[in-house]
Design an enzyme around this catalytic site. Structure first.
Site, short mmCIF file in Angstrom:
data_model
loop_
_atom_site.label_atom_id
_atom_site.label_comp_id
_atom_site.label_asym_id
_atom_site.label_seq_id
_atom_site.Cartn_x
_atom_site.Cartn_y
_atom_site.Cartn_z
CB CYS A 144 -34.02 1.86 -21.20
SG CYS A 144 -32.72 0.67 -21.53
CB CYS A 147 -30.42 2.91 -21.52
SG CYS A 147 -31.37 1.73 -22.45
CG ASP A 148 -31.43 6.25 -19.47
OD1 ASP A 148 -30.45 6.47 -20.21
OD2 ASP A 148 -32.60 6.29 -19.87
#
Ligand code: NAP
Length: 320
Positions: A144, A147-148
């Site tokens: 992701c 997300c990261d």
């Protein structure tokens, strides 16, 4: 098989959608029972957030919060209003009549007046050596980018993205904001992604492509250091030094146990016949989170649809 247990509302799942539905349902005095799922290699109680490190884009946490801490807090908040739960998998359901019947991996049988399905979707992984270890340890392997990708670890570094669909190119374009170079590794010589995404990626000077190429191993002790590659056309092996790896080869919704019971899309995602509603094709069965959303796939949108499902379930139950 134990005696069948009676519930008003059963919520299946334990990610942001499930616990948000539980918070709303418990506060509405529906006495929800959550069947959380059990531990698997790519699926655990708490859902996909349990595999991420820092969550920095969930409003209300200006300093970020780990995915695990966030899911513990969600669960605790649901328990505060009396939510009960069990860590089992639902393996079979009968939604053809009323009440709905559910069977679990623990050999329990439940009946419920209403059900909310919030079983999520799993990112697909390549299943090559090193991938799982470095993903679980936060060693620069992730499924992701949203997300990261903004973590300091990836700043001004060489990042690889695996995949040839819209997600891969979206991740690649997103990572050009942080990385010095983004290498897209695709197993064919033609992308699956939409034309507009392809044009954007081809025009971006930070992105280059490795065609007909697959990753055979992710190498690194604590963090990813390099990828071992194989060219599928020539059979040639090579290596690529990278500081991060994002695997974007699609997702699979956890809906196999629903086949034949409610309408699913061809891709396996739950079909909600009316837009902006969570009701499924079976009366009294509602869907929330990534099991019905292949587009946004964020904790905040999953929580939002969990709230919607609980409100709809409450109205449905009170009209009966
Ligand atoms: P996808 O379209 O299914 O693409 C998956 C890609 O991963 C394909 O290129 C596939 O290769 C590759 N792949 C699959 N398994 C692999 C493996 N084991 N090893 C190496 N490569 C593998 O999935 P997606 O990109 O996540 O998109 C899902 C849906 O969401 C699509 O409908 C997409 O259009 C949509 N979406 C839209 C946007 C947007 O509009 N901005 C953004 C993200 C997603 P092959 O091509 O060889 O099969």
């Amino acid at each position: 098989m134990s005696e069948r247990k009676k519930e008003t509302l059963i919520i299946i799942g334990s990610g942001p959608a499930a616990w948000t539905a539980a918070i709303y349902a418990a506060r509405a005095q529906l006495d929800p029972f959550v069947i959380e799922g059990s531990f698997h290699r790519t699926m655990v109680p708490g859902g996909q957030l349990m595999f991420t490190t820092e969550v920095e884009n969930y409003p209300g946490f200006p300093d970020g919060i780990t995915g695990q801490a966030m899911m513990e807090a969600f669960k605790k908040q649901a328990q505060r209003f009396g939510t009960r739960s069990e860590m089992e998998d639902v393996v079979r359901v009968d939604f053809s009549g009323h009440p709905h019947i559910l069977w679990t991996s623990g050999d329990d049988e439940y009946e419920a007046d209403a059900v909310i399905v919030a079983t999520g979707a799993n990112a697909r992984w390549m299943d090559v050596p090193g991938e799982e270890r470095l993903a679980q340890s936060g060693g620069g392997v992730s499924a992701c980018a949203v997300c990261d990708g903004a973590l300091p670890h990836f700043r001004d570094k060489v990042i690889a993205i695996v995949g040839g669909g819209d997600s891969a190119l979206e991740d690649a374009l997103y990572m050009t904001k942080f990385a010095s170079e983004v290498v897209v590794i695709h197993r064919r010589d033609e992308l699956r992604a939409s034309k507009i995404m392809q044009d954007r990626a081809f025009e971006n000077p930070k992105i280059r492509f490795l065609w007909n190429t697959v990753v055979t191993e992710v190498v690194g002790d604590d963090v990813v250091e390099r990828l071992l590659l194989a060219n599928r056309a020539t059979g040639e092996a090579s290596e690529l030094e990278v500081d991060g790896l994002f695997v974007a080869i699609g997702h699979e919704p956890n809906t196999a146990f629903l086949a034949g019971q409610i309408e699913l899309e061809e891709s396996g995602y739950i079909r909600a016949p009316t837009s902006w509603r969570t009701a499924t094709s079976a009366a009294g069965v509602f869907a929330a989170g990534d099991a019905m959303d292949d587009f946004y796939r964020q904790a905040i949108t999953a929580a939002g649809t969990g709230c919607m499902a609980a409100l709809e379930a409450e109205r449905w139950l009170s009209h009966r």
